[in-house]
Scaffold this motif. Structure first.
Motif, PDB file in Angstrom:
ATOM      1  N   MET A   1       0.835  -1.186   0.000  1.00  0.00           N
ATOM      2  CA  MET A   1       0.000   0.000   0.000  1.00  0.00           C
ATOM      3  C   MET A   1       0.885   1.257   0.000  1.00  0.00           C
ATOM      4  SD  MET A   1      -3.231  -0.836   0.086  1.00  0.00           S
ATOM      5  CE  MET A   1      -4.254  -2.284   0.433  1.00  0.00           C
ATOM      6  N   PRO A   2       0.577   2.248  -0.825  1.00  0.00           N
ATOM      7  CA  PRO A   2       1.380   3.469  -0.821  1.00  0.00           C
ATOM      8  C   PRO A   2       1.141   4.279   0.450  1.00  0.00           C
ATOM      9  CG  PRO A   2      -0.524   3.747  -2.239  1.00  0.00           C
ATOM     10  CD  PRO A   2      -0.510   2.305  -1.813  1.00  0.00           C
ATOM     11  N   SER A   3       2.129   5.044   0.852  1.00  0.00           N
ATOM     12  CA  SER A   3       1.972   5.934   1.994  1.00  0.00           C
ATOM     13  C   SER A   3       1.292   7.221   1.549  1.00  0.00           C
ATOM     14  CB  SER A   3       3.333   6.260   2.598  1.00  0.00           C
ATOM     15  OG  SER A   3       4.109   7.015   1.674  1.00  0.00           O
ATOM     16  N   LEU A   4       0.810   7.995   2.508  1.00  0.00           N
ATOM     17  CA  LEU A   4       0.199   9.278   2.179  1.00  0.00           C
ATOM     18  C   LEU A   4       1.211  10.177   1.483  1.00  0.00           C
ATOM     19  CD1 LEU A   4      -2.156  11.256   2.348  1.00  0.00           C
ATOM     20  CD2 LEU A   4      -1.366  11.886   4.642  1.00  0.00           C
ATOM     21  N   ALA A   5       2.453  10.182   1.958  1.00  0.00           N
ATOM     22  CA  ALA A   5       3.483  11.024   1.347  1.00  0.00           C
ATOM     23  C   ALA A   5       3.754  10.619  -0.099  1.00  0.00           C
ATOM     24  CB  ALA A   5       4.776  10.931   2.166  1.00  0.00           C
ATOM     25  N   ALA A   6       3.673   9.323  -0.395  1.00  0.00           N
ATOM     26  CA  ALA A   6       3.926   8.855  -1.760  1.00  0.00           C
ATOM     27  C   ALA A   6       2.884   9.404  -2.734  1.00  0.00           C
ATOM     28  CB  ALA A   6       3.934   7.324  -1.794  1.00  0.00           C
ATOM     29  N   ALA A  95      -7.635   1.557   2.908  1.00  0.00           N
ATOM     30  CA  ALA A  95      -6.216   1.707   3.219  1.00  0.00           C
ATOM     31  C   ALA A  95      -6.023   2.890   4.162  1.00  0.00           C
ATOM     32  CB  ALA A  95      -5.430   1.917   1.934  1.00  0.00           C
ATOM     33  N   ALA A  96      -4.945   2.849   4.930  1.00  0.00           N
ATOM     34  CA  ALA A  96      -4.695   3.876   5.943  1.00  0.00           C
ATOM     35  C   ALA A  96      -4.590   5.273   5.340  1.00  0.00           C
ATOM     36  CB  ALA A  96      -3.424   3.542   6.709  1.00  0.00           C
ATOM     37  N   CYS A  97      -4.145   5.362   4.078  1.00  0.00           N
ATOM     38  CA  CYS A  97      -3.942   6.673   3.459  1.00  0.00           C
ATOM     39  C   CYS A  97      -5.199   7.234   2.795  1.00  0.00           C
ATOM     40  CB  CYS A  97      -2.824   6.593   2.428  1.00  0.00           C
ATOM     41  SG  CYS A  97      -3.208   5.498   1.025  1.00  0.00           S
TER      42      CYS A  97
END
Length: 323
Positions: A1-6, A95-97
């Motif tokens: 899963m991509p991060s929020l920053a990504a 997803a968390a982001c």
């Protein structure tokens, strides 16, 4: 899963690389995690339609943009809908982001526009033409992304509507972050108004239904308004989004309709109030705009004709005369 920053810091090079992997993707039963490119486009889809309106029985009725993205991403239409519901927090297992990204874009529209442009620009570089990835963001004459119809949201009524929507979100999501809940709730309302305005203007061919004024060479200059027949402030949630409760108008005829100097009957015939008819006789400026320039019958829309119930409401509560 991509991060929020990504997602927030997506660059042209990263977007092109992600498109390259997407184009090589093969359909499989177990789908890959959504990339930042896909997440940005799913967020952009909120400007085109409301995912809450589509489920198992009517999912085949989704707008063309959804089917095109599903084919491009090698995903199912249902997957796109679910991702959108994850983004606005309607589902608890996203997803968390997802919600933080949606929330951040609600606050910073300029950042969202830049991310969207990055994703579309990278797609074109990779040979993905508008037939596969249409540009479904409205823009002003400077090319900036815009939200239509926002000036039509009265502040007091908007604040009240946001409070109600936020309360519903808190019950559904069991979240303690009131600030985030209010931002998501307001974004939902503003997106609904954008979709309403977009639908109404398209319904009348981007032309004033009262006088045929068509400023197509001057888009997004507030020369054409998607006016509610039953005003937004007193309408319920369904009525606020119903294209049959809207008429495309130039500012002059929108103002006259809003204060009840003109109205429309069930047969779409346009009526002038007595005070306006008198003014036609003594004021050349009024005659210029409300004489022969005013159609005797409302321009016919392409899809949703004004609902007789809304027109009756306008005649009873807004029109200064009686028909």
């Amino acid at each position: 899963m991509p991060s929020l920053a990504a997602i927030l810091d997506l660059t042209d090079g990263e977007a092109r690389s992600q498109w390259g992997r997407i184009l090589k993707r093969v359909e499989r039963s177990r789908q890959e995690p959504y990339t930042p490119v896909e997440i940005v486009l799913c967020c952009a889809l909120f400007r085109a339609f409301d995912p809450h309106r589509f489920g198992g029985r009517n999912i085949h009725l989704v707008p063309e943009e959804v089917d095109l993205l599903a084919r491009l991403f090698k995903r199912s239409t249902r997957s796109i809908i679910i991702k959108m519901l994850n983004l606005d927090g309607s589902r608890a297992n996203g997803a968390a982001c997802d919600v933080p990204f949606y929330d951040a874009m609600a606050v910073d529209s300029a950042h969202f526009a830049a991310l969207y442009e990055c994703v579309v620009r990278a797609a074109r570089h990779m040979g993905i033409d508008p037939g596969r990835l249409p540009d479904f963001i409205e823009r002003d004459t400077g090319g900036r992304a815009v939200m239509l119809g926002q000036d039509s949201l009265p502040q007091e009524a908007l604040t009240e509507a946001v409070e109600v929507a936020a309360a519903r979100l808190r019950v559904r999501q069991s979240t303690a972050d009131d600030a985030q809940t209010f931002r998501v709730a307001e974004q939902k309302i503003r997106l609904g108004q954008h979709r309403f305005a977009r639908s109404v203007l398209e319904n009348y061919g981007h032309q004033c239904a009262f006088c045929n004024f068509a400023p197509r060479s001057l888009p997004r200059q507030k020369l054409l308004i998607a006016s509610h027949i039953k005003p937004w402030a007193v309408a319920n949630d369904t009525e606020r989004l119903d294209a049959a409760n809207g008429i495309a108008s130039c500012p002059m005829h929108d103002a006259a309709f809003d204060v009840g100097l003109i109205t429309v009957n069930g047969g779409l015939r346009v009526h002038r109030a007595g005070s306006l008819r008198h003014s036609l006789q003594v004021d050349a400026g009024v005659d210029q705009n409300f004489g022969n320039a005013l159609r005797s019958k409302l321009r016919s829309p392409s899809r949703a004709a004004p609902d007789s119930a809304y027109l009756a409401w306008h005649q009873e509560h807004v029109y200064v005369d009686a028909l």
